[in-house]
Motif scaffolding. Sequence first.
Motif, short mmCIF file in Angstrom:
data_model
loop_
_atom_site.label_atom_id
_atom_site.label_comp_id
_atom_site.label_asym_id
_atom_site.label_seq_id
_atom_site.Cartn_x
_atom_site.Cartn_y
_atom_site.Cartn_z
N GLU A 165 42.44 53.17 13.87
CA GLU A 165 42.06 52.77 15.19
C GLU A 165 40.50 52.81 15.25
N VAL A 166 39.66 51.90 15.74
CA VAL A 166 38.30 51.95 15.83
C VAL A 166 38.22 51.96 17.42
N ASN A 167 37.22 53.01 17.56
CA ASN A 167 36.73 53.38 19.09
C ASN A 167 35.34 53.00 19.37
N ALA A 168 35.29 52.08 20.35
CA ALA A 168 33.76 51.58 20.44
C ALA A 168 33.32 51.96 21.87
N ALA A 169 32.30 52.80 21.93
CA ALA A 169 31.66 53.28 23.30
C ALA A 169 30.12 53.30 22.93
N TYR A 170 29.57 52.91 24.12
CA TYR A 170 27.93 52.96 24.43
C TYR A 170 27.85 54.55 24.20
N GLU A 171 26.33 54.86 24.04
CA GLU A 171 25.77 56.24 23.72
C GLU A 171 26.36 56.99 25.02
N ARG A 212 39.20 50.25 22.30
CA ARG A 212 39.95 50.67 21.18
C ARG A 212 40.22 49.39 20.52
N PHE A 213 40.21 49.24 19.08
CA PHE A 213 40.57 48.31 18.49
C PHE A 213 41.59 48.61 17.12
N PHE A 214 42.83 47.97 17.00
CA PHE A 214 43.90 48.69 16.17
C PHE A 214 43.99 47.59 15.11
N PHE A 215 43.93 48.04 13.80
CA PHE A 215 44.35 46.88 12.84
C PHE A 215 44.92 47.55 11.52
#
Lengths: 150, 216
Positions: free
Chosen positions: A41-47, A79-82
Motif C-alpha cells: 500500500e502506497v500512501n501519497a499525501a502532501y506535506e 492510496r495505491f495498492f499493488f
Amino acid sequence: MDSVRALTLIVTMAFLVLAMPAEVALGHGVELSVAPHESIEVNAAYEAGEPMAGAQVAVFAPGEPAEPWLRGSVDEEGRFFFVPDSDRPGTWEVQVRQAGHGGIVRIEVEPAGVVEVTGGGLTPLQKALMAACVLWGSIGTALYFKRRAV
Amino acid sequence: MHVPDGIVPVSVAAGGFAAAGGVTWLSLRKIERAHTVPRNGVPKASLLTAVFFMASLIHFPVPPTSVHLVLSGLMGVVLGWYAFPAILVGLFLQAVMFQHGGLTTLGVNACIIGIPALLAHRVFTLRTRFGARRRAAGTAALGFVAAFVAVALGAAAASLLIVTTVPAHLDAVVERTAVTALLFAHVPLGVIEGMFTAIVVLFLLRVQPGLLEERF
C-alpha cells in the motif's frame, strides 16, 4: 444406408459444436478463485497532510527503469495498492507524481516477500530541530558579519 | 514551486545549474561594485535567508490543493542583488534538510524563484518616483505588486517547465490539468505574500528606512 448417412450427419454436427471456440461454447461458466497475497500500500499525501487524490503512479520493476511495469493512479484517500511479482526480486520503485510534485519510494522484494521499504518522511520533532539549527546558523552568520572590525 | 528531483530531464537540470551559476556571478559582481564594503549587507541577507528557509514550512489550504509561502518577492525587495545568493543558500538548505525541492534541481529552482525576486526589486525601486507625501502609500503598493509579480512569475515558470517535460510514461493531459489547478492556487498566495510584503516594507520604512535603500 439412410440411417448410416443420418448418423454420420449427427456425429459431424456434434463435432462442429464441440469444435466451436471455447468462449462461445462455455460462455456461461465462470470460475472465480481467491488467493491471499501480500500487497503493497502506497500512501501519497502532501506535506500539509491532504492526500494527493488522483496522482499518477508508475511502478518500475527491478532493472527496468525506463518502462513502467504498472501504471495507475491513487484513490481519493491518496492510496495505491499493488502486488509486486515475487519472481522478480530486487529493488522495486514506485513513483507518484501530481502537478510536478512527487517522490519515489523503493521497496526491496525478495522471493520470500517484501523485505524493506526506504524513503519516508521526517517526524515533526526532527523538522523543528533542523529548522532551529538553520535559524541559529543564520543568526550566528549575521552576528559574525555585524561585529565591528578590530 | 520547488521542482523535486527526478521530475525534469538531466539536460534541463544542467541548464538550470548553468543559468543559476551565471546569475550568481552577476549578482556577486554587482554587489562588489555597488558597495564599498560588500560584507555589510551579509547580516541582512543571512537573516532573510532564515526567513525564506522557514517560510516554505507555512502552508495555506487552497482547495483542492495547498500552497506554501515562498517570499521571493520580499527577498528581492529588501535584498536587491543579495537576494539571488540568499535564495540559492535557502533552497540548498531546504533540499538537504527537508527534501523540499532537490539537489539536482537546485539550479532550476534558484532560477524559478531567484530571477523573479530580482525583477521584484526592479519593480519596487519605482517607489522613488513617488513624492515625499505619498512615499508610504507608494512603498506599500509597490511592495504588494512586486511580491505578487514574483509569485506569479515563479509559478508560471515552474508550471511551464513541468508541463513541457512530462515523461512519456505519464498521462500528459492529467498532469496538465493538475498543473493548471496548482497554478491558479498561486493567485491567492500572491495576494497573501503581497499583503505580507507591504506590511513588512511599511514597518521598515517607519523604523529603519535605510534597510530599503538597496540599489541596483
